[in-house]
Structure formats: C-alpha cells, structure tokens
Enzyme design. Structure first.
Site, short mmCIF file in Angstrom:
data_model
loop_
_atom_site.label_atom_id
_atom_site.label_comp_id
_atom_site.label_asym_id
_atom_site.label_seq_id
_atom_site.Cartn_x
_atom_site.Cartn_y
_atom_site.Cartn_z
N THR A 1 0.82 -1.21 0.00
CA THR A 1 0.00 0.00 0.00
C THR A 1 0.85 1.26 0.00
O THR A 1 0.30 2.36 -0.08
CB THR A 1 -0.90 0.04 1.25
OG1 THR A 1 -0.08 0.05 2.41
CG2 THR A 1 -1.82 -1.15 1.29
N THR B 1 4.00 -4.78 4.59
CA THR B 1 4.88 -4.85 5.76
C THR B 1 4.90 -6.22 6.44
O THR B 1 5.87 -6.56 7.11
CB THR B 1 4.48 -3.79 6.81
OG1 THR B 1 3.12 -4.00 7.20
CG2 THR B 1 4.65 -2.40 6.25
N ASP B 2 3.85 -7.03 6.27
CA ASP B 2 3.75 -8.26 7.06
C ASP B 2 4.88 -9.25 6.79
O ASP B 2 5.34 -9.93 7.70
CB ASP B 2 2.40 -8.93 6.82
CG ASP B 2 1.26 -8.21 7.52
OD1 ASP B 2 1.55 -7.28 8.30
OD2 ASP B 2 0.09 -8.56 7.28
N LYS C 1 9.50 -6.73 12.00
CA LYS C 1 8.32 -5.95 12.38
C LYS C 1 7.91 -6.36 13.78
O LYS C 1 7.57 -7.52 14.01
CB LYS C 1 7.19 -6.19 11.38
CG LYS C 1 5.91 -5.41 11.66
CD LYS C 1 4.87 -5.69 10.58
CE LYS C 1 3.58 -4.93 10.87
NZ LYS C 1 2.56 -5.13 9.83
#
Length: 433
Positions: free
Chosen positions: A100, A176-177, A255
């Site tokens: 995104t 990001t995951d 993360k």
C-alpha cells in the site's frame, strides 16, 4: 454477501450511491461520511462510510435508521501528470509488489488503489521528482502474505536487470507483514550490487491522516538516488512522529508491532542510519556499492520449515523436511523428549538449525546439558540470526553445499550481514516507560 433489501431500498429512496456523502441517524447517534462499497465480508445489515478523519466505520442499519443524502459524488478524473526528466538527476527504478506504500486514493469512493505506473506515483508523492527521475514497473500485485519463493526469485532478476541498465538504485514498495522475509531473501539472492536495493512499506494507508507512506517512500528514493550503499536495506519510520526514517540492514530487521509507524527495528545490531528531511546519516559499517555487473544466485530449497517450540510439543509434531529452523527457548533449547526425533531426522539427512524465541542475543547450546545433547545430535547454531533470516539462509545454503560439512560451514559464515561477530550491549531495544 449483498446488503439487505431494506437497506438498498433506504439508499434508493434518497438516491444515494457509492461515493455520495450521506447522513445516518440511528439510536440518537449521528454519523456523516462517504458511502463506501459494501464489502463481501461485511454483514448484510451494515453500511460502511468514510468519516472526514479518513477512518471507515460500519453502522448496523435497522428499520428506524434514517438516511439522508448530503451531497452527490463529484466525478474527479485522476490527472495524469507529465513525468519530469532532468539529465542532471540520477534515475531510480521502482518495482511494485502490491504493497500500500505507493497507493493513491480514489476520492469518488474513498477506496485505495495501488499505483501501477510512474504517472500514478507522481500524483501520490510528487516530492520524489525533486530528488530523481523515476522508472516504474510492477513485478506482481498481491498481499504480502501470499508472496512465495518464486516471487523472490522473479524480483531478484528484475532488480539485477534494472541496476545493470543504469538505475542508481531500486526501491521496492512492499507489504509490511512479510517485508522482513523478502529483504532477507534478496540479501542472499543478489550479488555485487551497484546501488542500494531499498524495501519500503507503510503501516497506514494513504487515505489516513496518519499515513507514513509519503515520508517512507521519499526517504527510500533519497537513499536509492544518492547513497553509496551496496546492500539490501529496509527503510521505515524511526519513531511514531514524522521526524525521520530509519535504515535497517535487510537481514537484521523485524516488524515488532501490528500498527505503530515505528514497528520495524534492527535486531542484534545497530541500525545503519537514518534519513531526516532527505538528508542521509550513516552510523554503522555497510557494504558499499560496486561497479557491477549485478548477478543473481536464485537457487533455493523449498522443503524447509520454521518450527516454533512450545511446552508439550510432541516428537511427531516435528515434520520430516530437508531443513528445519527450530525457534527454541532461551539460549536455544527444546524439550528433551524431542531429542530422539531430532537425532533420527538428522541421521536421515535433515539439517536442523537452532534459533531463539528471545530474538535478541545469541544462541549458545554449550551452556546447559540439554543444549550440548542437541549439538551432539547434530543441531547447528543459528548464532544471532532472526528465525526468518535463518530460514531463508538455510533454503539458499541447501542448494549450494555439497555435503553436511559445507552446510555447517556456510550456515556459520556471515554472507549478507546476517551474523554479527559479537553481540553488543547497545543492540537491545528496551521498552518505553
């Protein structure tokens, strides 16, 4: 699941369509916002609107709910800007993967769409063109949790082609995951980098006032265009405010939070540096870019698993695989009940590497007898590697080693900055109080 017939009738009665601004009164609660498309996973009695704050809310509609049309949608054609080109500026390549980070907002519906061209990118973050020229392509469009080994391999080939075609650096907008997995994978698959390979993401999409997309992407572009870094790196917010973005080595980043903008942190090392107002400050040793050509080494063994140890784990819970990364407790321990199964798997040809659930610190199976038994069985130390980095590395090593001795040697060799020579005290991130 479609909306209830009663809801459609209420909307039709006031001539309200997706993208219109409506006012809803329910049980003395009032809400106003843009009518969003009905999501297939929403209940059939829910209307979703986008508030002025940028957040979406779902409202359960009953017979007493009142809906008023405030304003019909304005059809806004997204302008296609002429992409500037300045011979005095470096050219970078942006390779989209479906994250995104470079999305734009459709102001008719409030929906977010991924930018698929340099023209769309110019409309979303035009500040980039003050720094450099941009080439853009899409490698694939998918949720990051759906990315697999073949996507890493394809991406590595595309990156090499762009750098060998003259790009100063490559920026990869990414979800990001699983960003950390991709960063680690590319660190092993790419060799002799002639420019930075910068993975970048956004914790909050561009339709939200607190979006981190623009700052992160601009910082990534600044590094790709002007830095002499010759590594795969990750650039994300350095703190919850917009003061700076942090530069992380691709094999040392994880993360740590589901939603904070500073969710990404360097593990068992210090961050390479930061970007503040497009000024780059580097604080740690890094591999510098070469003159090329960039090459790829994309062979990977896919029959590898990560297995998280938990109390009560049974021997049969450990599958037969060519490679297994165990995520053990503390210095690298699992239940003694698992030792026989582990020994049998290793004798049958499996390679098992131990990492730690602690993440920070280093595995050391020589301290306690249970650890020494694992060493005797043939379990290899993951040193201070993150489990996901050890996983990616083991996939790569198993296709490059001719025997167990070479596997052991390669796993213990620092290939892409994944193993620190020693663990420093200042690399542990303490919680905020």
């Amino acid at each position: 699941m479609p909306r209830k017939k009663e809801i459609e009738e209420k909307l039709n009665a006031v001539n309200a369509e997706t993208g219109d601004i409506i006012h809803i009164v329910r049980n003395n609660e009032q809400h106003e916002g843009v009518l969003m498309p009905h999501h297939e996973f929403s209940d059939d009695n829910i209307i979703t609107i986008k508030l002025k704050t940028g957040y979406n809310i779902g409202i359960a509609v009953d017979k007493k709910t009142e809906i008023t049309l405030i304003q019909k949608q304005h059809t806004i054609e997204k302008p296609i800007k002429q992409i500037p080109f300045d011979q005095k500026k470096p050219t970078i390549s942006i390779i989209g993967t479906g994250g995104t980070i470079a999305c734009y907002v459709d102001y008719r519906t409030g929906a977010v769409h991924p930018a698929s061209s340099a023209e769309e990118l110019a409309s979303s973050v035009p500040e980039i063109f003050n720094l450099c020229n941009v080439k853009s392509q899409i490698a694939y469009q998918m949720l990051s949790e759906n990315i697999e080994v073949s996507h890493w391999q394809t991406l590595a080939e595309s990156i090499a082609q762009e750098l060998n075609s003259g790009a100063a650096g490559v920026v990869i907008p990414h979800g990001t995951d699983t960003l950390g997995y991709t960063a680690a994978a590319l660190s092993f698959l790419l060799k002799n980098l002639s420019g930075p390979v910068v993975l970048v993401g956004a914790q909050r999409s561009s339709d939200r006032p607190s979006s981190d997309a623009a700052q992160n992407l601009t910082a990534a572009a600044a590094i790709a265009a002007t830095s002499d870094i010759g590594e795969v790196i990750v650039v994300m917010h350095g703190e919850t405010s917009d003061t700076f973005s942090t530069i992380h080595r691709g094999t040392k980043v994880r993360k740590f939070h589901t939603s904070r903008r500073d969710a990404f942190q360097t593990v068992n090392d210090i961050a390479l540096g930061k970007v503040e107002d497009n000024a780059i400050t580097l604080q740690a040793p890094y591999r510098k870019k070469t003159k090329g050509p960039v090459t790829t080494d994309t062979l990977m063994e896919e029959d590898v698993a990560i297995l998280y140890f938990y109390p009560g784990m049974k021997p049969q819970d450990i599958p037969k695989k060519k490679g297994i990364v165990l995520v053990g407790t503390g210095l690298g321990h699992v239940s003694t009940k698992l030792l026989s199964r582990i020994s049998t798997l290793i004798k049958d040809g499996s390679v098992i590497v131990m990492t730690s659930q602690c993440l920070f610190g280093r595995t050391n199976m020589r301290v306690y007898s249970s650890g020494r038994d694992l060493i005797k069985a043939g379990v290899l130390s993951g040193e201070d590697m993150l489990p996901e980095t050890a996983y990616v590395k083991l996939m790569w090593v198993l296709t490059h080693a001719k025997n167990k001795q070479e596997v052991e040697s390669l796993m213990a060799t620092n290939t892409a900055g994944e193993i620190a020579e020693r663990t420093k005290n200042n690399t542990f991130i303490r919680p905020y109080y």
